[in-house]
Enzyme design. Sequence first.
Site, mmCIF file in Angstrom:
data_model
loop_
_atom_site.group_PDB
_atom_site.id
_atom_site.type_symbol
_atom_site.label_atom_id
_atom_site.label_comp_id
_atom_site.label_asym_id
_atom_site.label_seq_id
_atom_site.Cartn_x
_atom_site.Cartn_y
_atom_site.Cartn_z
ATOM 1 N N GLU A 209 0.871 -1.176 0.000
ATOM 2 C CA GLU A 209 0.000 0.000 0.000
ATOM 3 C C GLU A 209 0.904 1.221 0.000
ATOM 4 O O GLU A 209 1.410 1.629 1.044
ATOM 5 C CB GLU A 209 -0.923 -0.022 1.226
ATOM 6 C CG GLU A 209 -1.894 -1.189 1.256
ATOM 7 C CD GLU A 209 -2.869 -1.171 0.102
ATOM 8 O OE1 GLU A 209 -3.141 -0.068 -0.436
ATOM 9 O OE2 GLU A 209 -3.362 -2.240 -0.281
ATOM 10 N N CYS A 243 -1.853 9.471 2.550
ATOM 11 C CA CYS A 243 -1.393 8.893 1.280
ATOM 12 C C CYS A 243 -2.348 9.182 0.135
ATOM 13 O O CYS A 243 -1.940 9.183 -1.034
ATOM 14 C CB CYS A 243 -1.180 7.386 1.427
ATOM 15 S SG CYS A 243 -2.667 6.474 1.893
#
Length: 506
Positions: A209, A243
């Site tokens: 991720e 993110c």
Amino acid sequence: MHHSNVVARARKAFLTGRSKALSYRLSQLKGLRRLITEKQRDIADALRKDLHKSENATQLYEMIGLEGEIDLAVSHLSEWAAPRPVEQSLLTVADEVYIQPEPLGVVLIIGAWNYPWAVTVQPLIGAIAAGNAAVIKPSEVSSHTSKVMEELLPLYLDKELFPVVTGGVVQTQELLKQRFDHIFYTGNSTVGKVVMEAAARHLTPVTLELGGKSPCYIDKDCDLSVACRRITWGKYVNCGQTCIAPDYILCEPSIQDKVVKEIRKCIKEFYTDDPKTCPDYSRIVSLRHFRRIVALMEGSSVAIGGETDEAQCYIAPTVLTEVTSESKVMQEEIFGPLLPIIPISGTDEAIEFINKREKPLALYVFSSSDKMIKRMIADTSSGALLANDCLVHYTLSDLPFGGVGSSGMGHYHGRYTFDQLSHLRSCLIKKLRMERVNQVRYPPHTAQKLRWARLFLLKRVDVGQWRRAAQAVALVTLAAYVVQVRRPERFTSILYCTSYTFGFNV
């Protein structure tokens, strides 16, 4: 304890088989739920020290999502772990055929520092639900949170199956030398490559991720007031250390001044005239990251903000203009409260600009035109696309969360985490009978045998529909008995009504 011993102990505990029992998985998930409920103050205090997060922000962006994920796993675990029937061929129609999810073994979870509980514990929920053991490595950058996690998790979880390993780069490198059955890493692409290289030595599958520069395209015909309000929230929450935060804005020059004006208004509304004194505005996690972000402003014009305080690792909510694709701020993921605006001529150039770069984790589009939004979906690629809002797709457990290309591989959330950390084992159980039918697979010596083989191997059979048909017939029989149907035409009427309800032909 040495890292090899930690992993060996976790594997030994896994091989006892206790993590496979659904009752045991549920007890561990409920223990994790109690931890979140009972230790909220300890968790919030650590996050305040690490990132200057307020207690409300901790609840909203870290805890509530975890509570929902645990509750979802607890309520659906028996369904997720159950054998999954599949469509069959005529050759296997009399056989038992299904997919059986089974645990992978020992999983390594390497967390990130920006949302250290959310992105570390969420994959742990899936690891527990899937029946695995897991070694948890929280980020050392969020040092206070890492310490609290090390202290609290063993109080609520099986400390042999779910050990916590703390430390920095050296400790992580030592962990990566061990053999795991899956590695789940959240962080940046540079470390992601290191993780993948280490995993390759043991042929260990990975979930990465990562992140990247998530674009935000604003169509000139949309409601700029609403669009900029949502962008401001998505960009500056957690001081831009998200993110999936909008990394930069693409818009036509004709609306740039209006965009700047609206964002300035929203910053004031959210964080007051002096964000430095606002309890809801976070800080940069470390001096190293502070200096990196400040350096990214070089060569661009500051339209809003720009104030910094190194002693507090404070950077004001900032908007940059006179930015080009070659500007320093466009060379890496910002991961901080800087929002560059890049002027483009329209949708065509926006799509071209996005497609020339690595595929982002998220792509944001603000437009009142459904046609334009559909075109952006069709002509670009990203981990996720969100139209007319920011970040909120992360909150939906039924949407797989993950990247594509350099923004990551694999996905999680809800059932997707369970499946990601399970082996979906194919099972087919035949009987030692009906050998005459099975002979169609053996060397086909005649054209007739080959025709039979095509029929038996290629004809698909929905066994589930057959089951529904059997249930419907049983209900028809029961209905006929209860209402004492005597006339054939009335029985036929009931039969056809039931067949329509259950979706099969009679």
